[in-house]
Design a protein around this motif. Structure first.
Motif, PDB file in Angstrom:
ATOM      1  N   ASP A 160     -67.797  28.338  35.908  1.00  0.00           N
ATOM      2  CA  ASP A 160     -69.126  27.723  35.870  1.00  0.00           C
ATOM      3  C   ASP A 160     -69.851  27.950  37.187  1.00  0.00           C
ATOM      4  N   GLU A 161     -71.100  28.400  37.091  1.00  0.00           N
ATOM      5  CA  GLU A 161     -72.001  28.477  38.240  1.00  0.00           C
ATOM      6  C   GLU A 161     -72.975  27.308  38.129  1.00  0.00           C
ATOM      7  N   ILE A 162     -72.959  26.409  39.110  1.00  0.00           N
ATOM      8  CA  ILE A 162     -73.760  25.190  39.034  1.00  0.00           C
ATOM      9  C   ILE A 162     -74.666  25.114  40.255  1.00  0.00           C
ATOM     10  N   PRO A 163     -75.979  24.943  40.062  1.00  0.00           N
ATOM     11  CA  PRO A 163     -76.897  24.858  41.203  1.00  0.00           C
ATOM     12  C   PRO A 163     -76.570  23.665  42.090  1.00  0.00           C
ATOM     13  N   MET A 164     -76.721  23.863  43.396  1.00  0.00           N
ATOM     14  CA  MET A 164     -76.558  22.767  44.359  1.00  0.00           C
ATOM     15  C   MET A 164     -77.922  22.101  44.552  1.00  0.00           C
ATOM     16  N   THR A 165     -78.092  20.932  43.989  1.00  0.00           N
ATOM     17  CA  THR A 165     -79.326  20.168  44.159  1.00  0.00           C
ATOM     18  C   THR A 165     -78.962  18.694  44.305  1.00  0.00           C
ATOM     19  N   ALA A 166     -79.809  17.964  45.014  1.00  0.00           N
ATOM     20  CA  ALA A 166     -79.533  16.548  45.247  1.00  0.00           C
ATOM     21  C   ALA A 166     -79.438  15.775  43.945  1.00  0.00           C
ATOM     22  N   SER A 167     -80.215  16.169  42.950  1.00  0.00           N
ATOM     23  CA  SER A 167     -80.214  15.461  41.668  1.00  0.00           C
ATOM     24  C   SER A 167     -79.238  16.063  40.659  1.00  0.00           C
ATOM     25  N   GLY A 168     -78.547  17.140  41.042  1.00  0.00           N
ATOM     26  CA  GLY A 168     -77.652  17.814  40.105  1.00  0.00           C
ATOM     27  C   GLY A 168     -76.299  17.151  40.000  1.00  0.00           C
ATOM     28  N   PRO A 169     -75.506  17.578  39.028  1.00  0.00           N
ATOM     29  CA  PRO A 169     -74.207  16.949  38.788  1.00  0.00           C
ATOM     30  C   PRO A 169     -73.191  17.170  39.892  1.00  0.00           C
ATOM     31  N   MET A 170     -73.404  18.203  40.741  1.00  0.00           N
ATOM     32  CA  MET A 170     -72.445  18.494  41.804  1.00  0.00           C
ATOM     33  C   MET A 170     -72.995  18.219  43.190  1.00  0.00           C
ATOM     34  N   GLY A 171     -74.212  17.680  43.283  1.00  0.00           N
ATOM     35  CA  GLY A 171     -74.790  17.363  44.579  1.00  0.00           C
ATOM     36  C   GLY A 171     -75.413  18.564  45.254  1.00  0.00           C
ATOM     37  N   ALA A 172     -75.858  18.361  46.498  1.00  0.00           N
ATOM     38  CA  ALA A 172     -76.613  19.380  47.215  1.00  0.00           C
ATOM     39  C   ALA A 172     -75.773  20.194  48.182  1.00  0.00           C
ATOM     40  N   THR A 173     -74.502  19.822  48.402  1.00  0.00           N
ATOM     41  CA  THR A 173     -73.648  20.534  49.349  1.00  0.00           C
ATOM     42  C   THR A 173     -72.268  20.758  48.734  1.00  0.00           C
TER      43      THR A 173
END
Length: 284
Positions: A160-173
């Motif tokens: 899985d490639e998941i975007p790093m965003t503050a509102s995303g399921p994996m966070g921003a970092t």
């Protein structure tokens, strides 16, 4: 382990600390993997979202495209709310396009592909009966990796490639992503520093259960995180399954190498000099 279901929807950061302590790399190149001392958890099965190791690419396509399948589950609620006519037809067309795109995405790694210029380039090899399906759904890209000759190929890896965003399921970092996975699993992972010469292209944190190896991969350079599930039995057998090794495109052709060997002298340099046409004939 039931709380692992729907793990990507989790929004609470686990209180395991923001720092990641890196251990020396232990994994060899992709064709000589080593799960090694990755921490063991009771089960990672729910993280596969119902997909079982060993199914074929046709099984995966069917899970998405069949009546009542994953695409229908995504679109049926929208269709029920849509106005009959243009709005409903547009949704149906979008759903059908995604079904067709999934089927078209099937690639067997025989000749060079566009994936060679992506972060996936070391996740597969050529001419070893490996293949891939790609699907974009629920805000992430998912790649299904298969190995074996058709029709007996088998699913062995989900990436899985998941975007790093503050509102995303994996966070921003990356640290947030690791903390969220650790919060779901309940076990601190093994962190290893990037070491391309040893098969680790990115900083990685991993875990394992009896069947599956889990990697969380730091791809923050491209503002994404990789979450990779691999069947351990296939992972451990890769040195045998990948019998065809990568060709060195920069290697010198053997015939050219032989012709330019330094220990071979030029025959023309050892030949006796030809008589000069201006030389005077001997008197008799």
């Amino acid at each position: 382990m039931g709380r692992m279901r729907g793990w990507l929807a989790l929004t609470v950061v686990a209180a395991t600390g923001a720092g990641i302590v890196l251990s020396p790399p232990e994994r060899a190149r992709a064709d000589v993997p080593a799960v090694g001392a990755a921490p063991t958890v009771s089960s990672l099965a729910n993280m596969r979202d119902g997909f079982k190791w060993g199914i074929t690419h046709s099984d995966v396509i069917n899970a998405f495209n069949k009546q009542g399948g994953l695409w229908d589950q995504d679109y049926d609620p929208l269709l029920r709310k849509a106005q009959p006519g243009v709005q409903q037809q547009a949704l149906e067309a979008d759903r059908d396009n995604k079904k067709a795109a999934l089927e078209r995405s099937y690639v067997r790694f025989v000749t060079p592909t566009g994936y060679d210029s992506t972060d996936l380039k070391n996740e597969y090899t050529y001419k070893n009966n490996e293949a891939l399906l790609e699907v974009e759904r629920q805000g992430k890209k998912r790649y299904f990796f298969f190995i074996g000759a058709e029709p007996s190929e088998r699913l062995w890896k989900i990436y899985d490639e998941i975007p790093m965003t503050a509102s995303g399921p994996m966070g921003a970092t990356f640290a947030e992503a690791v903390n969220r996975v650790q919060g779901i699993i309940g076990v601190v992972g093994r962190a290893r520093a990037a070491d391309p010469s040893n098969g680790l292209d990115y900083t990685t944190v991993d875990w394992q259960d009896g069947q599956t190896h889990l990697r969380v991969v730091d791809r923050s350079k491209h503002h994404t995180v990789g979450v990779v599930l691999e069947e351990r039995a296939t992972l451990n057998a890769l040195p045998q399954l990948r019998s065809n090794k990568a060709e060195d495109l920069m290697a010198v052709d053997p015939s050219i190498a032989a012709a330019t060997r330094s220990d071979i002298s030029d025959p023309s340099k050892n030949a006796a000099p030809a008589p000069s046409s201006s030389a005077k004939p001997k008197k008799r």
